[in-house]
Design a protein around this motif. Structure first.
Motif, PDB file in Angstrom:
ATOM      1  N   ASP A  56      31.471  -7.139  -8.632  1.00 26.60           N
ATOM      2  CA  ASP A  56      30.061  -7.277  -8.976  1.00 26.60           C
ATOM      3  C   ASP A  56      29.964  -7.733 -10.421  1.00 26.60           C
ATOM      4  OD1 ASP A  56      27.370  -6.886  -9.693  1.00 26.60           O
ATOM      5  OD2 ASP A  56      27.142  -5.209  -8.302  1.00 26.60           O
ATOM      6  N   LEU A  57      29.292  -8.850 -10.641  1.00 32.04           N
ATOM      7  CA  LEU A  57      29.156  -9.395 -11.991  1.00 32.04           C
ATOM      8  C   LEU A  57      28.575  -8.405 -12.991  1.00 32.04           C
ATOM      9  CD1 LEU A  57      27.876 -13.079 -11.645  1.00 32.04           C
ATOM     10  CD2 LEU A  57      29.962 -12.309 -12.764  1.00 32.04           C
ATOM     11  N   THR A  58      27.779  -7.473 -12.498  1.00 33.18           N
ATOM     12  CA  THR A  58      27.133  -6.535 -13.412  1.00 33.18           C
ATOM     13  C   THR A  58      28.051  -5.395 -13.826  1.00 33.18           C
ATOM     14  OG1 THR A  58      26.208  -5.251 -11.574  1.00 33.18           O
ATOM     15  CG2 THR A  58      24.886  -7.075 -12.412  1.00 33.18           C
ATOM     16  N   SER A  62      35.202  -3.888 -14.182  1.00 36.26           N
ATOM     17  CA  SER A  62      35.907  -4.318 -12.971  1.00 36.26           C
ATOM     18  C   SER A  62      36.127  -5.830 -12.974  1.00 36.26           C
ATOM     19  CB  SER A  62      35.138  -3.898 -11.718  1.00 36.26           C
ATOM     20  OG  SER A  62      33.926  -4.621 -11.580  1.00 36.26           O
ATOM     21  N   ILE A  63      35.162  -6.582 -13.490  1.00 38.74           N
ATOM     22  CA  ILE A  63      35.328  -8.042 -13.572  1.00 38.74           C
ATOM     23  C   ILE A  63      36.431  -8.394 -14.563  1.00 38.74           C
ATOM     24  CG2 ILE A  63      34.198 -10.203 -14.241  1.00 38.74           C
ATOM     25  CD1 ILE A  63      33.333  -9.040 -11.516  1.00 38.74           C
ATOM     26  N   GLU A  64      36.493  -7.680 -15.667  1.00 35.97           N
ATOM     27  CA  GLU A  64      37.545  -7.939 -16.641  1.00 35.97           C
ATOM     28  C   GLU A  64      38.921  -7.691 -16.027  1.00 35.97           C
ATOM     29  OE1 GLU A  64      37.982  -7.415 -21.358  1.00 35.97           O
ATOM     30  OE2 GLU A  64      37.448  -5.570 -20.272  1.00 35.97           O
ATOM     31  N   GLN A  65      39.055  -6.629 -15.243  1.00 37.65           N
ATOM     32  CA  GLN A  65      40.326  -6.338 -14.586  1.00 37.65           C
ATOM     33  C   GLN A  65      40.685  -7.413 -13.563  1.00 37.65           C
ATOM     34  OE1 GLN A  65      42.569  -3.904 -15.411  1.00 37.65           O
ATOM     35  NE2 GLN A  65      41.144  -3.695 -17.132  1.00 37.65           N
ATOM     36  N   LYS A 100      25.958 -12.933 -18.818  1.00 39.31           N
ATOM     37  CA  LYS A 100      26.421 -12.494 -20.145  1.00 39.31           C
ATOM     38  C   LYS A 100      27.800 -11.855 -20.041  1.00 39.31           C
ATOM     39  CE  LYS A 100      22.018 -11.549 -22.495  1.00 39.31           C
ATOM     40  NZ  LYS A 100      21.136 -10.479 -23.048  1.00 39.31           N
ATOM     41  N   ASN A 101      27.967 -10.961 -19.049  1.00 38.69           N
ATOM     42  CA  ASN A 101      29.257 -10.297 -18.859  1.00 38.69           C
ATOM     43  C   ASN A 101      30.369 -11.313 -18.621  1.00 38.69           C
ATOM     44  OD1 ASN A 101      28.106  -7.760 -19.101  1.00 38.69           O
ATOM     45  ND2 ASN A 101      28.016  -7.389 -16.892  1.00 38.69           N
TER      46      ASN A 101
END
Length: 381
Positions: A56-58, A62-65, A100-101
């Motif tokens: 989930d982009l938000t 988790s996105i960084e991983q 942004k993330n």
């Protein structure tokens, strides 16, 4: 491009995302194709040869991983709430905060070199767009714009402003860590049509099923640019090639940090789209009489219904059929210049409007079972 390269598509289980995944798997542009989607585990739009990851982009961490695990060379950002049924909260949460993330994480990555944002022609300011180029003011400057258009404009601008190319003077750029650097660009599309469409073609078929084909909103004289999914994929290939070309020189046509309008290259009457869909679904009108509802009337009605709907649902839902945004689409011209894409990307659109629509409608009739839903509908009037 290095011998090992990965494209990561956020929203790769959606309509456009699915086709991009299939396109890049088929063309072997990249050694691997990865998809991140909230519905990655249970969505039907899977392509053999791609890997799927739930995310989930938000959720920043988790996105960084996931990026550390996948190590993408380029990211395509196709994740977006529905332009038809999405709410202001969803747009703010996903379109703004999610983008942004992703930009923050991508710029910190040692592997990511470029990010392409799938944007929308709807982000241009005003209800009517006549042959607009990419420099036209955007909807974020217009307090009357829809939440979808305004947040799409803000996300588009964020992506372009994040562009930070690697200095050309650096040796062996392709072997160097890209941390702190990122090439960005956006592709702005009008209504896209093709197989696996969950919104536009089903909406037209639903109107046929309900017998709502003898009416049109507005005069019916407004033109629209449309874009086949084939032209969507072609534009992405050209932009990927331009961004990742290690032989780019300072004198080359600038593509990073730029937005590009993309479509089929020839406009059609807005209502021609729906009538062509109905034709391929088997509709054979006995007469051509159509009742036109004045634009001023339906715009006022749409505004009233939308506010009433949002009050009743506590702003958690929008009307599907008669929101103000849909009415503006139906009543006003929306055409755009693609001169910039032709010049800098060497984009030459394939023009097969009826052929592409026929294929898409045939798919919906069979795969989404619209043939069964229309079986007892009178297709002549």
């Amino acid at each position: 491009m290095s011998s090992e390269s990965t494209v990561l598509i956020f929203g790769g289980c959606g309509f456009v995302g699915f086709h991009l995944v299939r396109h890049f798997v088929k063309t072997s542009t990249f050694t691997s194709v990865a998809v991140v989607s909230r519905s990655a585990a249970n969505h039907d739009n899977h392509v053999d040869g791609a890997t799927y990851h739930s995310g989930d982009l938000t959720d920043h961490d988790s996105i960084e991983q996931l990026l550390l695990k996948i190590k993408p060379t380029i990211i395509i950002h196709a994740a977006s709430p529905s332009p038809v049924t999405g709410t202001p909260n969803e747009y703010e949460h996903v379109t703004i905060q999610g983008t942004k993330n992703l930009l923050k994480i991508a710029k910190r990555s040692k592997d990511v070199r470029a990010l392409i944002y799938i944007s929308s022609s709807a982000l241009a300011k005003g209800p009517e767009h006549v042959n607009l180029d990419e420099n036209h003011p955007l909807a974020n400057t217009d307090p009357k714009s829809s939440a979808y258009a305004r947040t799409k404009a803000l996300a588009d601008l964020m992506v372009l402003e994040a562009n930070n190319p690697f200095p050309f003077s650096e040796p062996s750029v392709k072997e160097t860590s890209w941390e702190g650097h990122l090439l960005t660009a956006s592709l702005r599309f009008p209504i896209v049509y093709g197989t696996h469409d969950p919104t536009t073609i089903p909406g037209c078929l639903s109107a046929l099923q309900k017998g709502q084909i003898a009416f049109q909103l507005g005069s019916g004289k407004n033109l629209w640019d449309f874009c086949s999914i084939e032209n969507v994929c072609a534009a992405h290939s050209l932009l990927v090639q331009a961004l990742l070309n290690p032989k780019r020189s300072p004198g080359a046509a600038k593509v990073d940090g730029e937005a590009f309008n993309i479509h089929d290259g020839s406009p059609h009457l807005f209502w021609e789209f729906a009538r062509t869909v109905w034709k391929f679904a088997g509709h054979r009108p006995k007469n051509d009489k159509v009742t036109s509802l004045p634009a001023w009337f339906v715009l006022a009605l749409a505004s009233f219904l939308e506010w009433g709907y949002w009050i009743v649902t506590l702003r958690t839902k929008r009307p599907y059929n008669l929101g103000r945004q849909q009415v503006e689409y139906a009543c006003f011209t929306h055409t755009y210049s693609i001169a910039k894409a032709k010049e800098r990307l060497e984009f030459t659109p394939k023009q097969d409007f009826e052929g592409g629509l026929k294929e898409a409608v045939t798919w919906s009739l069979k795969q989404d079972h619209w043939d069964e839903k229309l079986k007892h509908v009178t297709l002549t009037n």
